[in-house]
Write a protein that holds these residues in place. Sequence first.
Motif, PDB file in Angstrom:
ATOM      1  N   PHE A 104      37.447  74.089  42.517  1.00  0.00           N
ATOM      2  CA  PHE A 104      38.023  72.779  42.828  1.00  0.00           C
ATOM      3  C   PHE A 104      37.992  72.466  44.320  1.00  0.00           C
ATOM      4  CE2 PHE A 104      41.713  70.185  44.078  1.00  0.00           C
ATOM      5  CZ  PHE A 104      41.389  69.012  43.421  1.00  0.00           C
ATOM      6  N   TRP A 105      38.588  73.322  45.143  1.00  0.00           N
ATOM      7  CA  TRP A 105      38.655  73.005  46.574  1.00  0.00           C
ATOM      8  C   TRP A 105      37.287  72.992  47.253  1.00  0.00           C
ATOM      9  CZ3 TRP A 105      42.388  70.333  48.316  1.00  0.00           C
ATOM     10  CH2 TRP A 105      43.669  70.455  47.769  1.00  0.00           C
ATOM     11  N   PRO A 106      36.362  73.905  46.899  1.00  0.00           N
ATOM     12  CA  PRO A 106      35.001  73.740  47.426  1.00  0.00           C
ATOM     13  C   PRO A 106      34.367  72.410  47.021  1.00  0.00           C
ATOM     14  CG  PRO A 106      35.286  75.966  46.618  1.00  0.00           C
ATOM     15  CD  PRO A 106      36.513  75.212  46.217  1.00  0.00           C
ATOM     16  N   ALA A 107      34.660  71.946  45.776  1.00  0.00           N
ATOM     17  CA  ALA A 107      34.126  70.649  45.334  1.00  0.00           C
ATOM     18  C   ALA A 107      34.732  69.505  46.151  1.00  0.00           C
ATOM     19  CB  ALA A 107      34.411  70.443  43.848  1.00  0.00           C
ATOM     20  N   VAL A 108      36.043  69.609  46.460  1.00  0.00           N
ATOM     21  CA  VAL A 108      36.686  68.606  47.316  1.00  0.00           C
ATOM     22  C   VAL A 108      36.014  68.575  48.681  1.00  0.00           C
ATOM     23  CG1 VAL A 108      38.819  67.986  48.510  1.00  0.00           C
ATOM     24  CG2 VAL A 108      38.910  68.734  46.132  1.00  0.00           C
ATOM     25  N   LEU A 109      35.780  69.754  49.255  1.00  0.00           N
ATOM     26  CA  LEU A 109      35.156  69.846  50.572  1.00  0.00           C
ATOM     27  C   LEU A 109      33.756  69.246  50.555  1.00  0.00           C
ATOM     28  CD1 LEU A 109      35.446  70.884  53.469  1.00  0.00           C
ATOM     29  CD2 LEU A 109      34.497  73.072  52.706  1.00  0.00           C
ATOM     30  N   ARG A 110      32.978  69.555  49.512  1.00  0.00           N
ATOM     31  CA  ARG A 110      31.629  68.993  49.421  1.00  0.00           C
ATOM     32  C   ARG A 110      31.672  67.477  49.254  1.00  0.00           C
ATOM     33  NH1 ARG A 110      31.186  72.807  45.402  1.00  0.00           N
ATOM     34  NH2 ARG A 110      30.602  74.877  46.186  1.00  0.00           N
ATOM     35  N   THR A 111      32.635  66.980  48.489  1.00  0.00           N
ATOM     36  CA  THR A 111      32.765  65.537  48.294  1.00  0.00           C
ATOM     37  C   THR A 111      33.040  64.841  49.617  1.00  0.00           C
ATOM     38  OG1 THR A 111      33.651  65.888  46.063  1.00  0.00           O
ATOM     39  CG2 THR A 111      34.011  63.732  47.050  1.00  0.00           C
ATOM     40  N   LEU A 112      33.960  65.399  50.405  1.00  0.00           N
ATOM     41  CA  LEU A 112      34.295  64.800  51.701  1.00  0.00           C
ATOM     42  C   LEU A 112      33.137  64.941  52.683  1.00  0.00           C
ATOM     43  CD1 LEU A 112      37.989  66.055  52.086  1.00  0.00           C
ATOM     44  CD2 LEU A 112      37.184  63.814  51.303  1.00  0.00           C
ATOM     45  N   GLU A 113      32.469  66.087  52.642  1.00  0.00           N
ATOM     46  CA  GLU A 113      31.321  66.303  53.534  1.00  0.00           C
ATOM     47  C   GLU A 113      30.190  65.337  53.201  1.00  0.00           C
ATOM     48  OE1 GLU A 113      28.229  69.935  54.754  1.00  0.00           O
ATOM     49  OE2 GLU A 113      29.987  70.334  53.495  1.00  0.00           O
ATOM     50  N   PHE A 114      29.896  65.204  51.925  1.00  0.00           N
ATOM     51  CA  PHE A 114      28.845  64.285  51.492  1.00  0.00           C
ATOM     52  C   PHE A 114      29.188  62.849  51.884  1.00  0.00           C
ATOM     53  CE2 PHE A 114      26.877  61.408  48.472  1.00  0.00           C
ATOM     54  CZ  PHE A 114      25.585  61.891  48.352  1.00  0.00           C
ATOM     55  N   THR A 115      30.417  62.421  51.566  1.00  0.00           N
ATOM     56  CA  THR A 115      30.823  61.039  51.843  1.00  0.00           C
ATOM     57  C   THR A 115      30.835  60.749  53.333  1.00  0.00           C
ATOM     58  OG1 THR A 115      32.199  61.055  49.850  1.00  0.00           O
ATOM     59  CG2 THR A 115      32.634  59.331  51.467  1.00  0.00           C
ATOM     60  N   GLY A 116      31.466  61.636  54.108  1.00  0.00           N
ATOM     61  CA  GLY A 116      31.537  61.414  55.549  1.00  0.00           C
ATOM     62  C   GLY A 116      30.164  61.415  56.204  1.00  0.00           C
ATOM     63  N   GLY A 117      29.309  62.352  55.790  1.00  0.00           N
ATOM     64  CA  GLY A 117      27.977  62.441  56.392  1.00  0.00           C
ATOM     65  C   GLY A 117      27.127  61.215  56.138  1.00  0.00           C
ATOM     66  N   VAL A 118      27.060  60.785  54.879  1.00  0.00           N
ATOM     67  CA  VAL A 118      26.212  59.629  54.568  1.00  0.00           C
ATOM     68  C   VAL A 118      26.788  58.346  55.166  1.00  0.00           C
ATOM     69  CG1 VAL A 118      25.322  60.709  52.472  1.00  0.00           C
ATOM     70  CG2 VAL A 118      27.283  59.176  52.308  1.00  0.00           C
ATOM     71  N   LEU A 119      28.119  58.238  55.212  1.00  0.00           N
ATOM     72  CA  LEU A 119      28.734  57.029  55.763  1.00  0.00           C
ATOM     73  C   LEU A 119      28.396  56.849  57.235  1.00  0.00           C
ATOM     74  CD1 LEU A 119      32.370  56.444  54.443  1.00  0.00           C
ATOM     75  CD2 LEU A 119      30.434  54.884  54.409  1.00  0.00           C
ATOM     76  N   VAL A 120      28.541  57.918  58.013  1.00  0.00           N
ATOM     77  CA  VAL A 120      28.267  57.833  59.451  1.00  0.00           C
ATOM     78  C   VAL A 120      26.823  57.411  59.697  1.00  0.00           C
ATOM     79  CG1 VAL A 120      28.045  59.175  61.571  1.00  0.00           C
ATOM     80  CG2 VAL A 120      30.064  59.466  60.133  1.00  0.00           C
ATOM     81  N   VAL A 121      25.893  58.092  59.033  1.00  0.00           N
ATOM     82  CA  VAL A 121      24.474  57.794  59.260  1.00  0.00           C
ATOM     83  C   VAL A 121      24.124  56.394  58.760  1.00  0.00           C
ATOM     84  CG1 VAL A 121      22.107  58.491  58.735  1.00  0.00           C
ATOM     85  CG2 VAL A 121      23.859  60.223  59.158  1.00  0.00           C
ATOM     86  N   GLU A 122      24.618  56.027  57.574  1.00  0.00           N
ATOM     87  CA  GLU A 122      24.263  54.726  57.004  1.00  0.00           C
ATOM     88  C   GLU A 122      24.822  53.567  57.818  1.00  0.00           C
ATOM     89  OE1 GLU A 122      24.032  56.362  52.394  1.00  0.00           O
ATOM     90  OE2 GLU A 122      25.468  54.799  52.913  1.00  0.00           O
ATOM     91  N   VAL A 123      26.039  53.707  58.342  1.00  0.00           N
ATOM     92  CA  VAL A 123      26.616  52.616  59.139  1.00  0.00           C
ATOM     93  C   VAL A 123      25.899  52.492  60.484  1.00  0.00           C
ATOM     94  CG1 VAL A 123      28.691  51.840  60.346  1.00  0.00           C
ATOM     95  CG2 VAL A 123      28.868  52.706  58.013  1.00  0.00           C
ATOM     96  N   VAL A 124      25.658  53.618  61.152  1.00  0.00           N
ATOM     97  CA  VAL A 124      24.971  53.574  62.453  1.00  0.00           C
ATOM     98  C   VAL A 124      23.542  53.070  62.286  1.00  0.00           C
ATOM     99  CG1 VAL A 124      24.110  54.956  64.369  1.00  0.00           C
ATOM    100  CG2 VAL A 124      26.403  55.380  63.456  1.00  0.00           C
ATOM    101  N   LEU A 125      22.815  53.643  61.332  1.00  0.00           N
ATOM    102  CA  LEU A 125      21.431  53.231  61.096  1.00  0.00           C
ATOM    103  C   LEU A 125      21.377  51.802  60.576  1.00  0.00           C
ATOM    104  CD1 LEU A 125      18.509  54.226  61.144  1.00  0.00           C
ATOM    105  CD2 LEU A 125      18.821  55.068  58.820  1.00  0.00           C
ATOM    106  N   GLY A 126      22.335  51.451  59.693  1.00  0.00           N
ATOM    107  CA  GLY A 126      22.381  50.087  59.159  1.00  0.00           C
ATOM    108  C   GLY A 126      22.627  49.057  60.238  1.00  0.00           C
ATOM    109  N   MET A 127      23.521  49.371  61.192  1.00  0.00           N
ATOM    110  CA  MET A 127      23.779  48.448  62.295  1.00  0.00           C
ATOM    111  C   MET A 127      22.542  48.298  63.175  1.00  0.00           C
ATOM    112  SD  MET A 127      25.762  46.406  63.950  1.00  0.00           S
ATOM    113  CE  MET A 127      27.488  46.677  63.522  1.00  0.00           C
ATOM    114  N   ALA A 128      21.861  49.411  63.454  1.00  0.00           N
ATOM    115  CA  ALA A 128      20.654  49.350  64.281  1.00  0.00           C
ATOM    116  C   ALA A 128      19.578  48.483  63.629  1.00  0.00           C
ATOM    117  CB  ALA A 128      20.129  50.760  64.536  1.00  0.00           C
ATOM    118  N   ILE A 129      19.356  48.679  62.328  1.00  0.00           N
ATOM    119  CA  ILE A 129      18.334  47.900  61.624  1.00  0.00           C
ATOM    120  C   ILE A 129      18.753  46.432  61.530  1.00  0.00           C
ATOM    121  CG2 ILE A 129      17.130  47.600  59.424  1.00  0.00           C
ATOM    122  CD1 ILE A 129      17.371  50.618  59.014  1.00  0.00           C
TER     123      ILE A 129
END
Length: 275
Positions: free
Chosen positions: A49-74
């Motif tokens: 459970f807790w490793p799954a929580v960590l992966r969920t937060l890692e996945f969400t945080g990672g893609v959000l940062v890149v998508e917002v920064v890259l999305g703003m640039a484009i």
Amino acid sequence: MAFVAVLIVFPVAWTVWLSLTDAEGSVRAEHSFIGLGNYLTVLTDTTRFWPAVLRTLEFTGGVLVVEVVLGMAIALLLWRPFRCEKWVRVAILLPLVATPVAVGMMWRLIFDPNIGLANTVLGWFGIGPQPWLAGEQSALPTTMLIDIWQWTPMVVLILLAGLTSLSDEPLEAALIDGAGAWQRFRHIILPLMMPTVIVAILLRGIDALKTFDILYATKGKGGGSFHEVETLNVYAYGLSFDYNEYGISSTVLIIFFLIIVGSMWVLTSRKKEAA
């Protein structure tokens, strides 16, 4: 209200009830009320459970940062008219046309360690083959890359709509005062765009938290042999459909639901402050 109750309230209430029981094997089988027993079992599970929580937060945080920064640039690049802009916009938005499962299968072939195009291209530059989706450490970053490829255009679309609605007067005044491109972006464009940026983060954040199809299409049951991409969604699915542990899976889903609602509340509060 009746329509909302049938489609939303009843399923959530039924899931809450199952989370308080020992239901397994079948939701129609006899089950007993055990109170918060499932919640204690799940919240003390440090193996899955807790490793799954960590992966969920890692996945969400990672893609959000890149998508917002890259999305703003484009979005900034597409903001002003230029030759062939319609074709460029169509090309950027093409990933949104495909279904996530098809995208997952396509990238699974591209990242195949033996015959995949990705390692072939790396070989042209003298770089050895990489495990990509097959590696225990590289699988999650690779699935994040797939999500970024598919969903950055959605962020671009939202931010571009916000940019086109901005008034030209503040930018013209700043240009007359001698402000450079970075100063105009930092002190004028970004503050005016914050409500739109938060909307983009809210929409993509909720979507990223709930990501299932890409992960399941690329890694299969359990998020891989070592559960390397097992997020809360994949974990709950496995409990329900692989092991028929409906009480435990309902508990995971309710906790997941509370995480999503809490995230929405935080981002909505920030949006009101930015407005």
